[in-house]
Design an enzyme around this catalytic site. Structure first.
Site, PDB file in Angstrom:
ATOM      1  N   LYS A  28      48.905  24.787   5.050  1.00 40.06           N
ATOM      2  CA  LYS A  28      50.087  23.924   5.024  1.00 40.06           C
ATOM      3  C   LYS A  28      50.439  23.404   6.408  1.00 40.06           C
ATOM      4  O   LYS A  28      50.752  22.218   6.581  1.00 40.06           O
ATOM      5  CB  LYS A  28      51.273  24.663   4.406  1.00 40.06           C
ATOM      6  CG  LYS A  28      52.483  23.757   4.195  1.00 40.06           C
ATOM      7  CD  LYS A  28      53.541  24.373   3.311  1.00 40.06           C
ATOM      8  CE  LYS A  28      54.296  25.468   4.018  1.00 40.06           C
ATOM      9  NZ  LYS A  28      55.597  25.751   3.355  1.00 40.06           N
ATOM     10  N   SER A  29      50.383  24.277   7.411  1.00 36.53           N
ATOM     11  CA  SER A  29      50.733  23.857   8.768  1.00 36.53           C
ATOM     12  C   SER A  29      49.816  22.745   9.259  1.00 36.53           C
ATOM     13  O   SER A  29      50.258  21.750   9.843  1.00 36.53           O
ATOM     14  CB  SER A  29      50.648  25.056   9.723  1.00 36.53           C
ATOM     15  OG  SER A  29      51.598  26.037   9.412  1.00 36.53           O
ATOM     16  N   ARG A  33      50.554  18.543   9.986  1.00 39.39           N
ATOM     17  CA  ARG A  33      50.234  17.965  11.292  1.00 39.39           C
ATOM     18  C   ARG A  33      49.148  16.899  11.196  1.00 39.39           C
ATOM     19  O   ARG A  33      49.155  15.920  11.959  1.00 39.39           O
ATOM     20  CB  ARG A  33      49.838  19.079  12.257  1.00 39.39           C
ATOM     21  CG  ARG A  33      51.027  19.960  12.679  1.00 39.39           C
ATOM     22  CD  ARG A  33      50.584  21.318  13.210  1.00 39.39           C
ATOM     23  NE  ARG A  33      51.687  22.111  13.767  1.00 39.39           N
ATOM     24  CZ  ARG A  33      52.533  22.827  13.029  1.00 39.39           C
ATOM     25  NH1 ARG A  33      52.432  22.836  11.712  1.00 39.39           N
ATOM     26  NH2 ARG A  33      53.491  23.529  13.620  1.00 39.39           N
ATOM     27  N   ASP A 327      55.720  34.437   8.141  1.00 45.78           N
ATOM     28  CA  ASP A 327      55.806  34.073   6.724  1.00 45.78           C
ATOM     29  C   ASP A 327      55.252  35.149   5.801  1.00 45.78           C
ATOM     30  O   ASP A 327      55.413  35.057   4.574  1.00 45.78           O
ATOM     31  CB  ASP A 327      55.055  32.764   6.472  1.00 45.78           C
ATOM     32  CG  ASP A 327      55.794  31.560   7.019  1.00 45.78           C
ATOM     33  OD1 ASP A 327      57.034  31.610   7.085  1.00 45.78           O
ATOM     34  OD2 ASP A 327      55.130  30.574   7.389  1.00 45.78           O
ATOM     35  N   ARG A 403      57.801  31.977  -1.248  1.00 44.31           N
ATOM     36  CA  ARG A 403      57.157  33.226  -0.832  1.00 44.31           C
ATOM     37  C   ARG A 403      57.837  34.450  -1.459  1.00 44.31           C
ATOM     38  O   ARG A 403      57.174  35.446  -1.747  1.00 44.31           O
ATOM     39  CB  ARG A 403      57.120  33.332   0.691  1.00 44.31           C
ATOM     40  CG  ARG A 403      56.347  32.172   1.314  1.00 44.31           C
ATOM     41  CD  ARG A 403      55.870  32.446   2.706  1.00 44.31           C
ATOM     42  NE  ARG A 403      55.442  31.213   3.350  1.00 44.31           N
ATOM     43  CZ  ARG A 403      54.261  30.621   3.147  1.00 44.31           C
ATOM     44  NH1 ARG A 403      53.399  31.160   2.317  1.00 44.31           N
ATOM     45  NH2 ARG A 403      53.964  29.487   3.758  1.00 44.31           N
TER      46      ARG A 403
END
Length: 450
Positions: A28-29, A33, A327, A403
């Site tokens: 996801k990160s 980006r 996370d 989460r």
């Protein structure tokens, strides 16, 4: 209610062995980006393996709103024709970021030094999250922000017409804040310097280098100094997004606590600023092995095999490890409940301001499942009940947090009695294939009110 429709209750029942290969979604990160830097480059960036969860789709929509040409080609393949640094156009409408704190904070940084105005909002969870940690450093560039009391969304940002470079020391370990400042620094003449007291995930620095920015990282004894030269011309890239280590945590941890399990998760990104969970699990005695280790696109990648580990022991997790696994503490607390002895997690106050107060959410849900919990503002302590020892038989609140929802579903796979969550809808924000993937491994997940 889910952020994207009616609540979808889900129940996890004690599972037989989890077996097979788990192809988890893209990171996801890196997906966020890739879209943002692709939009800031000159020319066409091609992306494969993009996570197509709602959070990332919201970033794709935001880049279109700012004038970039973003095209989905199917199968995780996307094209982004960028507008160049300083080339964003003013959005015609409010940008709704749903549940994505990462996306909205990064995009605020990316537009903050362009002379345009944009208004951001989100779902009920995102509107509770603090944005002052982003808007305070952006103000140093000359950006103005107008939001609700406490610096919360909805919020309007007026980009700096003549941005100046800044030197900023992070008051907390936050990759989101660091990245927002670096993205803002792209359109400021001179050198923008970010000083972080603890290393956080470094995808932004790695990707800026790949896109052609002049950026240096100097690790010192007690801090990390990142220097970015403003107003480069970013070159378009071909990006293969590795699979998300935070998403991989769920099938991996479920395999560790469900008797007889053996699960392979291929192509996992193992950037050292993201791999703290796996280091912690090994210290607890987890049966984890890395296969086919390699480097792809500047990121370390491997295939990760997890097997049932009945002899895991509780440990004290070093607080300095928190940025590399922030996370993953919710699912770690589920593993800790299935270990023997006490697991102490300190330095985790950042969990209080995530999609939910994750310390409170996990503490209350695990207590309802029969686990003894201690907590304070910055600490979560789980008293383990041994392999298969969690009683279960409770309903946990997901609190609009993907989460939390997935962690309690994994808890139910190993507990003596079923565990239910009130809403599985938020899972789609980061792991839209969670339910069929886990079912394919042998998990018993049922959408029902039973």
């Amino acid at each position: 209610m889910s952020s994207h429709g009616p609540a979808i209750p889900m129940t996890a029942r004690k599972s037989g062995p989890l077996k097979g290969t788990a192809h988890v979604p893209g990171d996801k990160s890196i997906s966020h980006r890739s879209l943002i830097l692709g939009a800031l480059a000159v020319g066409e960036t091609r992306i494969s393996g993009l996570l197509e969860g709602q959070d990332v789709l919201d970033t794709a929509a935001a880049m279109r709103a700012f004038g970039a040409d973003v095209v989905e080609e199917g199968g995780g393949h996307w094209r982004v024709h960028g507008v160049g640094i300083g080339g964003f156009s003013e959005p015609e409408d409010v940008i709704d970021y749903g549940n994505s704190g990462t996306g909205v904070r990064l995009v605020m940084g990316a537009m903050a030094t362009t002379a345009i105005t944009a208004t951001f909002t989100g779902d009920a969870s995102l509107r509770k999250r603090p944005m002052g940690r982003i808007t305070d450093p952006l103000a140093l560039f000359g950006t103005r922000a107008y939001g609700r009391a406490g610096g919360r969304l909805p919020m309007t940002l007026v980009g700096a017409a003549d941005p100046v470079p800044v030197r900023y020391t992070l008051p907390m370990a936050s990759a989101q804040v660091k990245s927002a400042v670096l993205l803002a620094g792209l359109n400021a003449r001179g050198e923008t310097v970010v000083i972080e007291p603890e290393a956080t995930r470094d995808h932004t620095e790695r990707m800026l280098t790949g896109f052609g920015a002049e950026i240096s990282v100097e690790p010192l004894a007690e801090e990390r100094v990142i220097t970015l030269v403003g107003q480069p011309e970013l070159r378009p890239q071909v990006i293969a997004v590795p699979r998300d280590p935070s998403s991989a945590a769920f099938p991996v941890c479920a395999a560790l606590i469900v008797e007889g399990s053996d699960v392979l998760v291929p192509n996992i990104g193992l950037n050292p600023t993201r791999a703290g969970l796996y280091e912690t699990l090994r210290e607890m005695g987890a049966d984890l092995t890395l296969e086919n280790e390699r480097v792809e696109g500047g990121e370390p990648v491997a295939d990760l095999r997890a097997r049932f580990s009945p002899d895991m022991q509780g440990i004290e997790v070093p607080p300095e490890r928190a940025p590399s696994m922030i996370d993953e503490y919710p699912i770690l607390s589920v593993v800790a409940a299935n270990a023997t002895g006490k697991t102490v997690m300190r330095g985790v106050k950042e969990l209080r301001v995530k999609e939910s107060d994750r310390i409170d959410a996990m503490a209350r849900g695990l207590e309802a499942c029969g686990v003894i919990i201690e907590e304070d503002e910055d600490t979560l302590i789980v008293h383990g009940m041994g392999a298969g020892g969690v009683p279960g038989g409770a309903t946990a609140e997901a609190r609009l947090d993907h989460r939390i929802a997935m962690s309690f579903m994994c808890c139910g796979m190993a507990a003596k009695k079923p565990v239910k969550i009130d809403d599985s809808g938020p899972i789609a924000t980061s792991f839209p294939i969670f339910e069929p993937l886990m079912a394919g491994l042998g998990a018993q997940l049922v959408r029902s009110n039973s």
